[in-house]
Design a protein around this motif. Structure first.
Motif, PDB file in Angstrom:
ATOM      1  N   GLN A 148     -15.723  -6.229  -1.294  1.00 62.31           N
ATOM      2  CA  GLN A 148     -15.649  -5.911   0.119  1.00 62.31           C
ATOM      3  C   GLN A 148     -17.032  -5.722   0.744  1.00 62.31           C
ATOM      4  O   GLN A 148     -18.003  -5.358   0.077  1.00 62.31           O
ATOM      5  CB  GLN A 148     -14.792  -4.680   0.362  1.00 62.31           C
ATOM      6  N   ASP A 175      -5.316   6.465   1.958  1.00 59.33           N
ATOM      7  CA  ASP A 175      -5.697   5.098   1.631  1.00 59.33           C
ATOM      8  C   ASP A 175      -6.484   5.040   0.328  1.00 59.33           C
ATOM      9  O   ASP A 175      -6.902   6.058  -0.216  1.00 59.33           O
ATOM     10  CB  ASP A 175      -6.482   4.442   2.772  1.00 59.33           C
ATOM     11  N   SER A 176      -6.667   3.821  -0.174  1.00 62.13           N
ATOM     12  CA  SER A 176      -7.338   3.610  -1.453  1.00 62.13           C
ATOM     13  C   SER A 176      -8.660   2.890  -1.222  1.00 62.13           C
ATOM     14  O   SER A 176      -8.976   2.450  -0.111  1.00 62.13           O
ATOM     15  CB  SER A 176      -6.441   2.797  -2.394  1.00 62.13           C
ATOM     16  N   TYR A 177      -9.409   2.723  -2.306  1.00 64.26           N
ATOM     17  CA  TYR A 177     -10.767   2.195  -2.186  1.00 64.26           C
ATOM     18  C   TYR A 177     -11.151   1.529  -3.496  1.00 64.26           C
ATOM     19  O   TYR A 177     -10.806   2.020  -4.572  1.00 64.26           O
ATOM     20  CB  TYR A 177     -11.715   3.358  -1.881  1.00 64.26           C
ATOM     21  N   PRO A 190     -10.258  -4.834  -1.533  1.00 61.37           N
ATOM     22  CA  PRO A 190      -9.139  -4.152  -0.861  1.00 61.37           C
ATOM     23  C   PRO A 190      -7.773  -4.601  -1.367  1.00 61.37           C
ATOM     24  O   PRO A 190      -6.851  -3.795  -1.473  1.00 61.37           O
ATOM     25  CB  PRO A 190      -9.339  -4.532   0.610  1.00 61.37           C
ATOM     26  N   SER A 241      -6.813  -2.728  -4.648  1.00 60.82           N
ATOM     27  CA  SER A 241      -7.052  -1.278  -4.670  1.00 60.82           C
ATOM     28  C   SER A 241      -5.742  -0.537  -4.467  1.00 60.82           C
ATOM     29  O   SER A 241      -5.344  -0.262  -3.327  1.00 60.82           O
ATOM     30  CB  SER A 241      -8.065  -0.890  -3.581  1.00 60.82           C
ATOM     31  N   ALA A 298      -5.811  -0.104   1.027  1.00 58.51           N
ATOM     32  CA  ALA A 298      -7.147  -0.078   1.620  1.00 58.51           C
ATOM     33  C   ALA A 298      -7.041  -0.107   3.139  1.00 58.51           C
ATOM     34  O   ALA A 298      -6.105  -0.682   3.713  1.00 58.51           O
ATOM     35  CB  ALA A 298      -7.967  -1.262   1.126  1.00 58.51           C
ATOM     36  N   GLN A 315      -8.607  -1.756   5.286  1.00 54.59           N
ATOM     37  CA  GLN A 315      -8.646  -3.091   5.872  1.00 54.59           C
ATOM     38  C   GLN A 315      -7.258  -3.703   6.010  1.00 54.59           C
ATOM     39  O   GLN A 315      -7.065  -4.653   6.769  1.00 54.59           O
ATOM     40  CB  GLN A 315      -9.513  -4.031   5.029  1.00 54.59           C
TER      41      GLN A 315
END
Length: 536
Positions: free
Chosen positions: A39, A213-215, A219, A222, A437, A439
Motif C-alpha cells: 500500500q 479496521d485492519s492494517y 489492504p 489485511s 482496511a 481503503q
C-alpha cells in the motif's frame, strides 16, 4: 570413422536434441495471477509505502548475493526487515512476498516477526515495487527453483554450467500496467458511539474505545483477526454484559459508560482524532466536555500472557485511572497470577504530527487514558481471559468494591453474566471473514460489516450515533493511491547458456549428417565390406 559409429552418434545426438527440446517446452509457458501492491499513502504530506508498480525482471531468491535489477522472491519464513532493506539497498527491480493460504498454521513467532517487519517497511517510502501474493502450486514451484539455483552458487563452476545448460529454468516476472498511479482524496471515516447512562446527575464518564479496521502490507490481505478484531469483540461483549448491570436501578453504577468504534486506526488514528474534535470542539454538549474519569483503548487482546498498559504519563495516586489500575492488578494477581501485567510509559512529543497509539489522541487533549494490549495473534481462550480481566476490573472500580472489604476473588460476571464463547467466536469470525482496511470502506461487504457493528451497538446501548467524517480534498490529512491490485505474469524461460548448448548439439548433429552425405560413397563401401565379412 565407420558408418556404424556415425549412425550411432547421429542417433544419440538426435535423441539428446529431442530430450532437450522436450525440456525446453515449458520455456514458452506462462502463468498469470493477481498480485497486491504494497500500500501507498501519505499522512500530512509524508509519504509511506511503495510508489512503484511496473515490473520486468528475472526472479531471484533472497539468498542470492547480487539482487540488482532482479525480482526478489521471499516466503513468509524468509522475510525480515533486514532482507527487505538489503533488497532496497541493492536497487532490486521488485520484491515479491509469498503468503501461505492458511496463515493460522504458521508458528506465532514467525507471524510476529513478519508483523514487526511489515510495520517498519510501511514507515518507509520506496520507488521499488513490492507485491504480496497468496501461495499456489505454480508460485511455490518457482520459489523452489530459484531457491535451488541460489544454493548451487557454492558448487563448482562445471556443475553450475552443466546445470544451467541442461536443467535450470529462469523465471521472468512481469507487470506491464502503464496506467499512472492516482491519489484518492475522497476518503471517509466512520465512527460509531453509544452510551449506557449512569444513575445520577453530573456523573463522570468512562470511555471504552477500539478501532475496527485492519492494517498490513496489502489492504486486500489485511484481515486483522487480533489487530483489532479482538478489541472490537471484547468491546461488544462488554456492552452486552454491562447493559444488564445498567438495566436495573439497583445495580446501575454512578458512571456513564461510553463505547466508541473508530475507523482509520493505524493511519495516525485519524478516526479517533475526528471523534474527539467533533465532541470537544464542535458539539455544544458532549460527555467528553464533562468529567471524564478515564479512557480505555482496546487493541490486540487475543494472545500471550503479558498484558500491557500504554500511557503517556503514569497515573497519579488518588485519580480514577490509578484506582482502576490497582483493581486491574488485583484481578490479575488473584485470578490469573501467571499473567504478567506491565505499564509502558511514553511521553508525548507535541511537535510530532503522527502518533503510535490511540491513547495519545486523548492524552493530547489532557484526557486520562490507557491502551490495553498484548503482543499478537488470535487465541480464543486468551481473548476471553483478557475480556474477563477488563470487565471485572471495571466493575470493581465502578462499584468501589475495594472499600467494602469485598473478597479479592469476587466474580461479578458469572452465571447468566458470563462471557459467551459462542458469541465471541461468531463476532471474531465475522470480523476476520474479510479484509477491513480503510481503503476498502466503500466495498459493499465492508459497508455491510459497519452496519452490523452499528446494529450490535444499538441492541445494547442508548443514544447510538454514527458519524461520517469527510476530508477536505484541497488539503487532505490522509491520501491513498490506486493501482493496488495488479495482474502479474510469470514466464518460465531457459537461460542463455541453454540456448548456446542446444545450438551446439544441433550444429553437431547437422555436421554429422553433412559428413555422411559428403562421404556417402566411402561410407557405403565400408558398410558393404562389413556386411560381407559378417556373412563369411
Amino acid at each position: 570413422m565407420s558408418l556404424t559409429v556415425l549412425s550411432r552418434v547421429a542417433a544419440l545426438l538426435l535423441l539428446f536434441v529431442a530430450l532437450l527440446h522436450a525440456s525446453a517446452l515449458p520455456a514458452v509457458s506462462s502463468y498469470e495471477f493477481t498480485a497486491y501492491r504494497m500500500q501507498q499513502y501519505n499522512i500530512q504530506q509524508k509519504r509511506h509505502g511503495c510508489r512503484g508498480a511496473r515490473v520486468q525482471a528475472e526472479a531471484r531468491s533472497a539468498d542470492e548475493p547480487v539482487l540488482t535489477r532482479r525480482c526478489v522472491i521471499m516466503k513468509l519464513l524468509d522475510f525480515s526487515i533486514e532482507r527487505y532493506l538489503e533488497a532496497l539497498r541493492q536497487t532490486a527491480a521488485a520484491v515479491l512476498i509469498l503468503l501461505p493460504k492458511n496463515i493460522s498454521a504458521v508458528h506465532q513467532d514467525i507471524i510476529q516477526s513478519f508483523m514487526v517487519g511489515e510495520s517498519e517497511a510501511l514507515l518507509r517510502d520506496t520507488i521499488i515495487p513490492t507485491y504480496v501474493v497468496p501461495e499456489d502450486e505454480q508460485l511455490l514451484f518457482m520459489y523452489e527453483e530459484v531457491k535451488h539455483a541460489a544454493a548451487t552458487r557454492a558448487s563448482s563452476i562445471l556443475v553450475r554450467v552443466l546445470r544451467s545448460m541442461v536443467i535450470a529454468s529462469a523465471f521472468q516476472i512481469l507487470v506491464t500496467n502503464t496506467k499512472p498511479i492516482k491519489p484518492i482524496t475522497d476518503n471517509t471515516i466512520t465512527t460509531l458511539e453509544g452510551v449506557l447512562p449512569g444513575a445520577g446527575e453530573d456523573l463522570p464518564t468512562i470511555i471504552i474505545t477500539a478501532h475496527y479496521d485492519s492494517y498490513g502490507l496489502s489492504p486486500w490481505l489485511s484481515y486483522g483477526a487480533d489487530s483489532n478484531g479482538s478489541g472490537v469483540t471484547i468491546l461488544l461483549e462488554l456492552a452486552r454484559l454491562f447493559r444488564k448491570l445498567y438495566s436495573s436501578t439497583h445495580s446501575q453504577p454512578p458512571y456513564h459508560l461510553l463505547f466508541s468504534l473508530t475507523g482509520g486506526g493505524k493511519y495516525n488514528f485519524i478516526g479517533t482524532k475526528k471523534f474527539i474534535e467533533e465532541n470537544m470542539d464542535h458539539a455544544e454538549t458532549s460527555l467528553l466536555h464533562d468529567n471524564v474519569a478515564f479512557v480505555l483503548c482496546l487493541d490486540t487482546l487475543a494472545n500471550g500472557d503479558e498484558l500491557f498498559l500504554h500511557v503517556s504519563r503514569p497515573p497519579k495516586p488518588g485519580t480514577p485511572q490509578h484506582t482502576f489500575v490497582q483493581q486491574l492488578e488485583l484481578v490479575v494477581s488473584s485470578r490469573f497470577p501467571w499473567v504478567k501485567l506491565g505499564m509502558v510509559h511514553k511521553k508525548i512529543n507535541l511537535g510530532e504530527t503522527t502518533v503510535a497509539w490511540e491513547h495519545e489522541r486523548y492524552a493530547i487533549r489532557r484526557i486520562p487514558v490507557a491502551d490495553i494490549c498484548l503482543n499478537c495473534s488470535y487465541k480464543p481462550l486468551k481473548m476471553k481471559r483478557n475480556a474477563i480481566i477488563i470487565a471485572e476490573s471495571l466493575a470493581r472500580f465502578m462499584y468501589n468494591l475495594s472499600d467494602k472489604d469485598s473478597p479479592k476473588d469476587i466474580q461479578v460476571f458469572k452465571g447468566q453474566m458470563e462471557f459467551q464463547d459462542s458469541r465471541m467466536s461468531t463476532l471474531m469470525s465475522l470480523l476476520a471473514s474479510l479484509p477491513r482496511a480503510m481503503q476498502l470502506d466503500k466495498e459493499p461487504k465492508n459497508a455491510l460489516l459497519v452496519n452490523s457493528l452499528e446494529h450490535e451497538l444499538r441492541h445494547y446501548l442508548h443514544q447510538v450515533h454514527r458519524h461520517t467524517f469527510r476530508q477536505d480534498k484541497r488539503d487532505p490529512e490522509l491520501t491513498f493511491f490506486d493501482q493496488m491490485e495488479q495482474p502479474m505474469m510469470m514466464y518460465r524461460i531457459k537461460p542463455a547458456a541453454f540456448d548456446l548448448f542446444l545450438g551446439g548439439c544441433i550444429a553437431a548433429y547437422l555436421g554429422t549428417v553433412y559428413y555422411a552425405i559428403q562421404n556417402f560413397e566411402y561410407l557405403y563401401t565400408k558398410l558393404k565390406a562389413a556386411v560381407k565379412s559378417k556373412q563369411q
